[in-house]
Design an enzyme around this catalytic site. Structure first.
Site, PDB file in Angstrom:
ATOM      1  N   GLY A 236       5.028   9.805  -2.474  1.00  0.00           N
ATOM      2  CA  GLY A 236       5.638  10.119  -3.769  1.00  0.00           C
ATOM      3  C   GLY A 236       5.028   9.302  -4.892  1.00  0.00           C
ATOM      4  O   GLY A 236       5.082   8.072  -4.860  1.00  0.00           O
ATOM      5  N   ASP A 240       9.695   3.992 -10.030  1.00  0.00           N
ATOM      6  CA  ASP A 240      11.067   4.316 -10.453  1.00  0.00           C
ATOM      7  C   ASP A 240      11.947   3.112 -10.743  1.00  0.00           C
ATOM      8  O   ASP A 240      13.061   3.269 -11.256  1.00  0.00           O
ATOM      9  CB  ASP A 240      11.739   5.182  -9.384  1.00  0.00           C
ATOM     10  CG  ASP A 240      11.931   4.432  -8.074  1.00  0.00           C
ATOM     11  OD1 ASP A 240      11.249   3.413  -7.867  1.00  0.00           O
ATOM     12  OD2 ASP A 240      12.756   4.881  -7.258  1.00  0.00           O
ATOM     13  N   LYS A 274      12.245  -2.660   1.523  1.00  0.00           N
ATOM     14  CA  LYS A 274      11.109  -2.126   2.274  1.00  0.00           C
ATOM     15  C   LYS A 274      10.389  -1.009   1.506  1.00  0.00           C
ATOM     16  O   LYS A 274       9.735  -0.175   2.091  1.00  0.00           O
ATOM     17  CB  LYS A 274      11.577  -1.579   3.623  1.00  0.00           C
ATOM     18  CG  LYS A 274      12.107  -2.640   4.571  1.00  0.00           C
ATOM     19  CD  LYS A 274      12.270  -2.103   5.977  1.00  0.00           C
ATOM     20  CE  LYS A 274      13.323  -0.998   6.021  1.00  0.00           C
ATOM     21  NZ  LYS A 274      13.491  -0.478   7.402  1.00  0.00           N
ATOM     22  N   LEU A 276       7.493   0.236  -0.899  1.00  0.00           N
ATOM     23  CA  LEU A 276       6.143  -0.198  -1.230  1.00  0.00           C
ATOM     24  C   LEU A 276       5.554   0.658  -2.345  1.00  0.00           C
ATOM     25  O   LEU A 276       5.965   1.802  -2.557  1.00  0.00           O
ATOM     26  CB  LEU A 276       5.243  -0.107   0.005  1.00  0.00           C
ATOM     27  CG  LEU A 276       5.703  -0.879   1.237  1.00  0.00           C
ATOM     28  CD1 LEU A 276       4.742  -0.631   2.399  1.00  0.00           C
ATOM     29  CD2 LEU A 276       5.808  -2.371   0.953  1.00  0.00           C
TER      30      LEU A 276
END
Length: 335
Positions: A236, A240, A274, A276
């Site tokens: 993706g 964000d 977690k 990245l």
């Protein structure tokens, strides 16, 4: 008596003639000797007399030169000449240093050429992977320009790492447009010449079969054990700041495509989320294709700010805990 007188007269006359002839023959010789004897001294005297003034003038001029004071210009000239002589060794040393410098430059140039040849040899040993890796850029409307610029930098890093990888993947940018494309046109016009990458405006579902797609998201309950190089893995393209949690997982479920997360928790203990960044996920996959070991792949890529340590090691991670803002500024909703 008269007879004797006549005889004496006859005898006396030829005598006088002889004397005259003798005089006539001898007379030209005497004057020549006299003239030569007189002329030679005269000529020599004239030469000597003509030479003596010149010599005297030269001697006088020499004396005048020595007696004349030096001008300012002459003193400067002599000073420069003296300095030039004194600096001869210094100039020689400088020439030597220049030669050494040129030699070192030539050597470094040869070394760089050899390194380039080594890289070319390494590129010949490259074995491209059939695995397809997609950065989904369909989240453009969810990001402000600042975040779009961060995504652009992450994509640049992905491209650079893939170009020098031993097993480069089939790299795709899909849904390319909007703010991201405008920013790339403005700040990175060379992107149109990128090689070994497909930059497409279409959605990935239009380019690749549904059964081949696997969306990589940290919210997926499925954990990858190994990579299937026949598949197309989707990352993706979203910075964000944790504002859109689980959006990639929801998207995969809605589209009915496969999803999974990297086996990060099986090998790494982290004191932060977690999640990245896009380029970190991309680089971990490249590292795994080369090393075929997840643990090595993770620790060769993960940044220190994540505080990652091998699972099972007793370390005080709180000393290395990053701030939540620092963590969010760089990560997207991927794993």
């Amino acid at each position: 008596m008269k007879y004797l007188s006549r005889v004496e007269k006859q005898v006396s006359k030829p005598g006088r003639k002889l004397m005259a002839s003798e005089m006539s023959t001898e007379s030209p010789e005497v004057p020549t000797e006299n003239t030569m004897s007189h002329e030679v001294p005269d000529v020599e005297g004239k030469v000597k007399s003509s030479d003596n003034p010149v010599e005297s003038r030269e001697a006088g001029s020499d004396k005048e030169e020595y007696l004349e004071p030096m001008s300012k210009r002459q003193r400067k000239k002599l000073l420069k000449q003296k300095q030039w002589e004194e600096q001869k060794d210094l100039r020689r040393q400088k020439r030597k240093e220049k030669r050494q410098k040129r030699k070192l430059e030539r050597q470094s140039k040869l070394d760089s050429n050899n390194e380039g040849n080594d890289r070319k040899r390494m590129r010949r040993e490259v074995v491209p992977s059939t695995l397809r890796l997609i950065v989904d850029c369909s989240f453009d409307d969810l990001m402000v320009l600042k975040d779009v610029k961060k995504l652009h930098k992450q994509i640049q890093r992905c491209y650079a790492e893939n170009r020098k990888a031993f097993h480069p993947v089939q790299f795709y940018l899909t849904s390319h447009g909007g703010q991201l494309k405008s920013n790339m046109n403005e700040n990175d016009k060379g992107w149109v010449n990128w090689k070994d990458i497909q930059i497409r405006p279409e959605h990935y579902s239009e380019l690749i079969k549904k059964e081949d797609l696997v969306y990589l998201t940290s919210d997926s309950p499925d954990v990858l054990s190994e990579l299937d190089e026949k598949k197309a893995y989707v990352i993706g393209g979203l910075v964000d700041h944790n504002h859109h949690k689980g959006i990639t997982y929801k998207k995969a479920v809605e589209q009915g495509i496969g999803h999974a997360q990297l086996p990060l928790g099986n090998f790494v203990k982290m004191n932060s989320r977690k999640v990245l960044a896009v380029n970190h996920v991309f680089e971990i996959i490249l590292a795994y294709l080369e090393k075929r070991d997840w643990k090595e792949a993770f620790f060769s890529v993960l940044p220190q700010r994540k505080g990652a340590v091998p699972l099972g090691e007793a370390n005080d991670l709180s000393k290395h805990a990053p701030s939540e803002k620092e963590d969010e500024d760089n990560d997207s909703d991927n794993n």
